[in-house]
Scaffold this motif. Structure first.
Motif, mmCIF file in Angstrom:
data_model
loop_
_atom_site.group_PDB
_atom_site.id
_atom_site.type_symbol
_atom_site.label_atom_id
_atom_site.label_comp_id
_atom_site.label_asym_id
_atom_site.label_seq_id
_atom_site.Cartn_x
_atom_site.Cartn_y
_atom_site.Cartn_z
ATOM 1 N N ASP A 239 -7.251 -0.719 -6.460
ATOM 2 C CA ASP A 239 -8.844 -0.778 -6.544
ATOM 3 C C ASP A 239 -9.678 -0.183 -5.207
ATOM 4 O O ASP A 239 -10.611 -0.041 -5.315
ATOM 5 C CB ASP A 239 -9.402 -2.110 -6.768
ATOM 6 C CG ASP A 239 -9.031 -2.985 -6.042
ATOM 7 O OD1 ASP A 239 -9.439 -3.988 -5.948
ATOM 8 O OD2 ASP A 239 -8.117 -2.794 -4.945
ATOM 9 N N ARG A 240 -8.838 0.220 -4.382
ATOM 10 C CA ARG A 240 -9.227 0.759 -3.223
ATOM 11 C C ARG A 240 -8.460 1.894 -2.629
ATOM 12 O O ARG A 240 -7.126 2.047 -2.633
ATOM 13 C CB ARG A 240 -9.690 -0.119 -2.117
ATOM 14 C CG ARG A 240 -10.814 -0.801 -2.152
ATOM 15 C CD ARG A 240 -11.008 -1.761 -1.112
ATOM 16 N NE ARG A 240 -10.259 -2.773 -0.840
ATOM 17 C CZ ARG A 240 -9.373 -3.286 0.240
ATOM 18 N NH1 ARG A 240 -9.717 -2.385 1.261
ATOM 19 N NH2 ARG A 240 -8.430 -4.238 -0.071
ATOM 20 N N GLN A 241 -9.139 3.255 -2.131
ATOM 21 C CA GLN A 241 -8.344 4.203 -1.789
ATOM 22 C C GLN A 241 -9.070 4.993 -0.429
ATOM 23 O O GLN A 241 -10.292 4.387 -0.141
ATOM 24 C CB GLN A 241 -8.602 5.397 -2.702
ATOM 25 C CG GLN A 241 -8.032 5.061 -4.297
ATOM 26 C CD GLN A 241 -8.739 4.480 -4.898
ATOM 27 O OE1 GLN A 241 -10.202 4.668 -5.016
ATOM 28 N NE2 GLN A 241 -8.546 3.707 -6.028
ATOM 29 N N TRP A 242 -8.339 5.397 0.426
ATOM 30 C CA TRP A 242 -8.829 6.046 1.446
ATOM 31 C C TRP A 242 -8.405 7.427 1.514
ATOM 32 O O TRP A 242 -7.444 7.851 0.987
ATOM 33 C CB TRP A 242 -8.392 5.416 2.926
ATOM 34 C CG TRP A 242 -8.447 6.174 4.005
ATOM 35 C CD1 TRP A 242 -9.668 6.189 4.858
ATOM 36 C CD2 TRP A 242 -7.514 7.009 4.728
ATOM 37 N NE1 TRP A 242 -9.544 7.028 6.108
ATOM 38 C CE2 TRP A 242 -8.169 7.697 5.999
ATOM 39 C CE3 TRP A 242 -6.304 7.462 4.485
ATOM 40 C CZ2 TRP A 242 -7.579 8.533 6.500
ATOM 41 C CZ3 TRP A 242 -5.696 8.562 4.996
ATOM 42 C CH2 TRP A 242 -6.258 8.775 6.316
ATOM 43 N N TYR A 243 -9.150 8.455 2.064
ATOM 44 C CA TYR A 243 -9.024 9.652 2.342
ATOM 45 C C TYR A 243 -9.169 10.315 3.462
ATOM 46 O O TYR A 243 -10.203 9.680 4.229
ATOM 47 C CB TYR A 243 -9.627 10.592 1.198
ATOM 48 C CG TYR A 243 -9.282 10.300 -0.320
ATOM 49 C CD1 TYR A 243 -9.947 9.500 -0.932
ATOM 50 C CD2 TYR A 243 -8.036 10.616 -0.835
ATOM 51 C CE1 TYR A 243 -9.737 8.752 -2.093
ATOM 52 C CE2 TYR A 243 -7.706 10.294 -2.238
ATOM 53 C CZ TYR A 243 -8.616 9.304 -2.847
ATOM 54 O OH TYR A 243 -8.349 8.923 -4.070
ATOM 55 N N LYS B 237 -10.869 14.570 1.142
ATOM 56 C CA LYS B 237 -12.199 13.732 0.629
ATOM 57 C C LYS B 237 -13.061 14.556 -0.400
ATOM 58 O O LYS B 237 -13.604 15.722 -0.209
ATOM 59 C CB LYS B 237 -13.169 13.082 1.522
ATOM 60 C CG LYS B 237 -13.630 11.892 1.044
ATOM 61 C CD LYS B 237 -14.582 11.282 2.291
ATOM 62 C CE LYS B 237 -13.562 10.844 3.473
ATOM 63 N NZ LYS B 237 -14.257 10.067 4.566
ATOM 64 N N SER C 19 -3.850 7.839 -6.976
ATOM 65 C CA SER C 19 -3.585 6.702 -7.960
ATOM 66 C C SER C 19 -2.108 6.355 -8.010
ATOM 67 O O SER C 19 -1.248 6.671 -7.506
ATOM 68 C CB SER C 19 -4.131 7.324 -9.356
ATOM 69 O OG SER C 19 -3.270 8.244 -9.770
ATOM 70 N N ARG D 5 -4.471 7.263 0.874
ATOM 71 C CA ARG D 5 -3.930 5.786 0.929
ATOM 72 C C ARG D 5 -4.463 5.148 -0.297
ATOM 73 O O ARG D 5 -5.760 5.277 -0.566
ATOM 74 C CB ARG D 5 -4.214 4.936 2.138
ATOM 75 C CG ARG D 5 -3.641 3.633 2.243
ATOM 76 C CD ARG D 5 -3.521 2.766 3.519
ATOM 77 N NE ARG D 5 -2.880 3.673 4.343
ATOM 78 C CZ ARG D 5 -2.867 3.264 5.598
ATOM 79 N NH1 ARG D 5 -3.772 2.607 6.269
ATOM 80 N NH2 ARG D 5 -2.038 4.143 6.521
ATOM 81 N N ILE D 6 -3.648 4.154 -0.936
ATOM 82 C CA ILE D 6 -4.191 3.479 -1.901
ATOM 83 C C ILE D 6 -3.581 1.783 -1.588
ATOM 84 O O ILE D 6 -2.262 1.891 -1.436
ATOM 85 C CB ILE D 6 -3.730 3.881 -3.593
ATOM 86 C CG1 ILE D 6 -4.447 2.858 -4.568
ATOM 87 C CG2 ILE D 6 -2.022 3.897 -3.636
ATOM 88 C CD1 ILE D 6 -4.443 3.989 -6.004
ATOM 89 N N VAL D 7 -4.377 0.877 -2.042
ATOM 90 C CA VAL D 7 -3.902 -0.341 -1.782
ATOM 91 C C VAL D 7 -3.369 -0.880 -2.762
ATOM 92 O O VAL D 7 -3.281 -0.301 -4.079
ATOM 93 C CB VAL D 7 -5.290 -1.325 -1.480
ATOM 94 C CG1 VAL D 7 -6.121 -0.600 -0.293
ATOM 95 C CG2 VAL D 7 -6.115 -1.441 -2.654
ATOM 96 N N THR E 124 -7.302 13.043 -5.346
ATOM 97 C CA THR E 124 -7.517 11.667 -5.800
ATOM 98 C C THR E 124 -6.075 11.002 -5.873
ATOM 99 O O THR E 124 -4.956 11.452 -6.482
ATOM 100 C CB THR E 124 -7.851 11.384 -7.331
ATOM 101 O OG1 THR E 124 -9.245 12.270 -7.188
ATOM 102 C CG2 THR E 124 -8.274 10.119 -7.807
ATOM 103 N N MET F 227 0.822 -1.129 0.071
ATOM 104 C CA MET F 227 -0.052 0.153 -0.074
ATOM 105 C C MET F 227 0.915 1.353 0.008
ATOM 106 O O MET F 227 1.927 1.196 0.526
ATOM 107 C CB MET F 227 -1.004 -0.024 1.218
ATOM 108 C CG MET F 227 -1.947 -1.056 1.251
ATOM 109 S SD MET F 227 -2.999 -1.063 2.599
ATOM 110 C CE MET F 227 -2.236 -1.375 3.951
#
Length: 120
Positions: A56-60, A65, A71, A50-52, A69, A33
């Motif tokens: 395909d999943r992100q957290w802000y 938020k 990526s 955060r991006i996994v 974005t 991550m």
């Protein structure tokens, strides 16, 4: 040796946009991550996005938020932060790294960061 090189910062008016880039090296990037961190002047560094693995999943964090974005491009070992509708409180230095604390057994030193200044 793990290394992070951030770029893309600059001076913007409120409401403006920037895209930050981070190039990582020295570790298996695609299996980690990745986070973007913000350090406002005189404040501690905190994770804001955060991006996994796989992307395909992100957290802000709430303040960004809907405006930022995250990526990644695993072919290039890069992670990006698209920043829109910038606000003066977004001013600071931005860093990328793996989520803290990092995995045991390997050091993930901080890069120099990239500075963003949003005029007030």
């Amino acid at each position: 040796q793990v290394r992070f090189v951030e770029s893309g910062g600059g001076l913007e008016q409120p409401g403006g946009s920037l895209t930050l880039s981070c190039t990582a090296s020295g570790f298996d990037f695609e299996y980690h991550m990745m986070d973007w961190y913000h350090q406002a002047p005189g404040q501690e560094r905190i994770e804001i996005a955060r991006i996994v693995q796989g992307g395909d999943r992100q957290w802000y964090r709430d303040p960004v938020k809907g405006r930022f974005t995250i990526s990644r491009d695993d072919r290039k070992n890069m992670v990006f932060l698209r920043m829109t509708n910038l606000k003066p409180e977004d001013t600071g230095t931005y860093y990328c790294n793996v989520p803290q604390p990092p995995p045991a057994g390997q050091e993930f030193p901080w890069g120099r960061g990239t500075r963003v200044t949003v005029l007030s």
